[in-house]
Design a protein around this motif. Structure first.
Motif, short mmCIF file in Angstrom:
data_model
loop_
_atom_site.label_atom_id
_atom_site.label_comp_id
_atom_site.label_asym_id
_atom_site.label_seq_id
_atom_site.Cartn_x
_atom_site.Cartn_y
_atom_site.Cartn_z
N MET A 1 0.83 -1.20 0.00
CA MET A 1 0.00 0.00 0.00
C MET A 1 0.87 1.25 0.00
SD MET A 1 -3.08 -1.05 2.63
CE MET A 1 -3.92 0.50 2.29
N ILE A 2 0.24 2.38 -0.26
CA ILE A 2 0.93 3.66 -0.32
C ILE A 2 0.50 4.50 0.88
CG2 ILE A 2 1.25 5.78 -1.66
CD1 ILE A 2 0.61 4.12 -4.16
N PRO A 3 1.45 5.14 1.59
CA PRO A 3 1.07 5.98 2.74
C PRO A 3 0.16 7.13 2.33
CG PRO A 3 3.44 5.54 2.72
CD PRO A 3 2.91 5.06 1.41
N ALA A 4 -0.61 7.61 3.29
CA ALA A 4 -1.42 8.81 3.07
C ALA A 4 -0.48 10.01 2.90
CB ALA A 4 -2.35 9.04 4.25
N PRO A 5 -0.91 11.05 2.20
CA PRO A 5 -0.05 12.22 1.98
C PRO A 5 0.36 12.88 3.29
CG PRO A 5 -1.99 12.28 0.55
CD PRO A 5 -2.22 11.19 1.55
N PHE A 6 1.59 13.40 3.33
CA PHE A 6 2.07 14.13 4.50
C PHE A 6 3.11 15.15 4.06
CE2 PHE A 6 4.47 10.12 4.24
CZ PHE A 6 5.77 10.59 4.09
N ASP A 7 3.29 16.19 4.90
CA ASP A 7 4.38 17.15 4.69
C ASP A 7 5.63 16.57 5.33
OD1 ASP A 7 2.77 19.01 3.40
OD2 ASP A 7 2.19 19.99 5.28
N TYR A 8 6.79 16.90 4.73
CA TYR A 8 8.06 16.35 5.19
C TYR A 8 8.98 17.49 5.63
CZ TYR A 8 12.67 14.10 4.85
OH TYR A 8 13.93 13.64 5.10
N ILE A 9 9.52 17.38 6.86
CA ILE A 9 10.43 18.38 7.40
C ILE A 9 11.70 17.67 7.83
CG2 ILE A 9 10.78 20.11 9.20
CD1 ILE A 9 7.75 20.44 9.34
N ALA A 10 12.86 18.23 7.46
CA ALA A 10 14.15 17.64 7.82
C ALA A 10 15.00 18.69 8.54
CB ALA A 10 14.88 17.11 6.58
N PRO A 11 14.77 18.89 9.83
CA PRO A 11 15.53 19.90 10.58
C PRO A 11 16.98 19.48 10.74
CG PRO A 11 14.17 18.58 12.06
CD PRO A 11 13.79 18.18 10.68
N THR A 12 17.83 20.46 11.05
CA THR A 12 19.25 20.18 11.23
C THR A 12 19.71 20.40 12.67
OG1 THR A 12 19.81 22.43 10.53
CG2 THR A 12 19.80 20.71 8.83
N THR A 13 18.81 20.84 13.54
CA THR A 13 19.12 21.00 14.96
C THR A 13 17.97 20.46 15.79
OG1 THR A 13 18.10 23.18 15.24
CG2 THR A 13 20.39 23.12 14.44
N VAL A 14 18.28 20.17 17.05
CA VAL A 14 17.23 19.69 17.96
C VAL A 14 16.16 20.76 18.15
CG1 VAL A 14 16.76 19.03 20.36
CG2 VAL A 14 18.73 18.06 19.16
N ASP A 15 16.57 22.01 18.30
CA ASP A 15 15.60 23.09 18.50
C ASP A 15 14.64 23.20 17.31
OD1 ASP A 15 16.68 23.70 20.93
OD2 ASP A 15 17.87 25.41 20.23
N GLU A 16 15.18 23.06 16.10
CA GLU A 16 14.31 23.11 14.91
C GLU A 16 13.32 21.95 14.92
OE1 GLU A 16 16.71 23.15 11.43
OE2 GLU A 16 17.58 25.13 11.82
N ALA A 17 13.78 20.77 15.30
CA ALA A 17 12.90 19.61 15.34
C ALA A 17 11.79 19.79 16.37
CB ALA A 17 13.72 18.36 15.67
N VAL A 18 12.14 20.29 17.55
CA VAL A 18 11.14 20.53 18.59
C VAL A 18 10.12 21.57 18.12
CG1 VAL A 18 10.79 21.49 20.89
CG2 VAL A 18 12.62 19.82 20.51
N ALA A 19 10.60 22.63 17.48
CA ALA A 19 9.69 23.67 16.99
C ALA A 19 8.72 23.10 15.96
CB ALA A 19 10.49 24.82 16.39
N ALA A 20 9.22 22.24 15.07
CA ALA A 20 8.35 21.63 14.05
C ALA A 20 7.30 20.74 14.70
CB ALA A 20 9.20 20.82 13.08
N LEU A 21 7.70 19.97 15.71
CA LEU A 21 6.74 19.11 16.41
C LEU A 21 5.71 19.94 17.16
CD1 LEU A 21 9.16 16.38 17.83
CD2 LEU A 21 7.48 16.08 16.00
N HIS A 22 6.17 21.00 17.79
CA HIS A 22 5.26 21.86 18.55
C HIS A 22 4.21 22.50 17.64
CE1 HIS A 22 3.94 24.30 21.91
NE2 HIS A 22 4.09 25.39 21.17
N GLU A 23 4.66 22.95 16.47
CA GLU A 23 3.74 23.59 15.53
C GLU A 23 2.73 22.60 14.96
OE1 GLU A 23 3.85 26.14 11.34
OE2 GLU A 23 5.71 25.71 12.43
#
Length: 287
Positions: free
Chosen positions: A1-23
């Motif tokens: 099967m094929i996954p449902a559509p999603f946006d993809y984010i590839a942060p380069t720092t922990v802070d960026e990753a946390v901000a993306a998750l929070h948003e």
């Protein structure tokens, strides 16, 4: 099967990753090695709107010596854990357990932290983490916090992580010179454990000075076999002592009954595998 559509984010720092998750809120998923998540996405058992890829964050990778402990980054691969000389010297139990994870291809992609966060009760790395007294550094919008294994593992496939938090690193106290063995029973090669036992011992002059034993898939979360430990410490490391101690392995556990095994059989396996693991670790002869 094929996954449902999603946006993809590839942060380069922990802070960026946390901000993306929070948003993104609760509608986001984190991917590291992807060995557990990708099949779930393909089957559409999960359909996040955002996928946050941790693979480009250097801080999350690697193993370092930090005095009385080893610090293992969350996205360090199983392969790197298995072959790292610091792990071999100071946390042999982790190397023993990691060697049983799936196959070489999975170990090259799967990550140490990802396996722990997945919190599968049949996963092979949580019980060694419990036995070794590991602690978990977690990052979120309010900063970082440290959790012990009793706090971190909460239920089937459930940890204390909030939706906008991620595991940064795992701190593993050194057990230099301790003997170790991980024993697991599974129906076919490369499958998950029906039951597993993580055992590490300090044996001095033929006597068990310290012992730490934890069980895989004997409850919703990994559990310490404290009665076994208490039966071993201060006694000669003999086959008879180990046999007597192993009889206590299932005490205080709550094994499930499923298509692989019933609770009674799992309790039997816990006793047998504990005897094998401790006997092999102590090097006292046939298990």
């Amino acid at each position: 099967m094929i996954p449902a559509p999603f946006d993809y984010i590839a942060p380069t720092t922990v802070d960026e990753a946390v901000a993306a998750l929070h948003e993104a809120g609760e509608d986001a998923k984190v991917v590291a090695g992807g060995q557990s998540l990708m099949p779930v996405l393909r089957l559409r058992m999960a359909a996040p709107s955002v996928l946050v890829d941790l693979g480009r964050i250097p801080e999350l990778r690697g193993i370092r010596d930090d005095g009385d402990a080893l610090v293992i980054g969350a996205t360090t691969t199983h392969h790197d854990v298995l072959h790292d000389p610091l792990v071999a010297e100071h946390a042999r139990l982790l190397a023993e357990a990691t060697a049983t994870v799936a196959d070489p291809q999975i170990r090259h992609r799967g990550t140490f932290g990802g396996s722990l966060v997945h919190a599968d009760p049949a996963g092979d790395l949580a019980a060694p983490a419990v036995a070794l007294g590991a602690s978990f550094t977690v990052a979120g919008p309010s900063g970082r916090r440290t959790l012990g294994t009793d706090e971190f593992f909460q239920d089937y496939f459930t940890t204390a992580l909030e939706p906008d938090e991620l595991l940064v690193e795992v701190r593993v106290p050194k057990h230099t010179g301790w003997a170790a063995r991980y024993e697991k029973f599974h129906r076919a090669a490369q499958q998950w454990s029906i039951v597993g036992v993580a055992a590490t011992l300090e044996v001095t002059g033929g006597t068990v000075a310290q012992a730490r034993v934890a069980l895989t898939n004997m409850a919703a979360v990994p559990v310490r076999a404290r009665s076994v430990e208490e039966s071993l410490v201060g006694r000669p490391a003999t086959a008879e002592t180990i046999r007597e101690a192993a009889e206590h392995a299932a005490e205080g556990t709550s094994p499930m009954t499923d298509g692989n095994a019933d609770a009674e059989y799992r309790s039997h396996l816990a006793r047998v595998l504990t005897r094998r693991a401790v006997t092999t670790a102590a090097g006292v002869g046939s298990a």
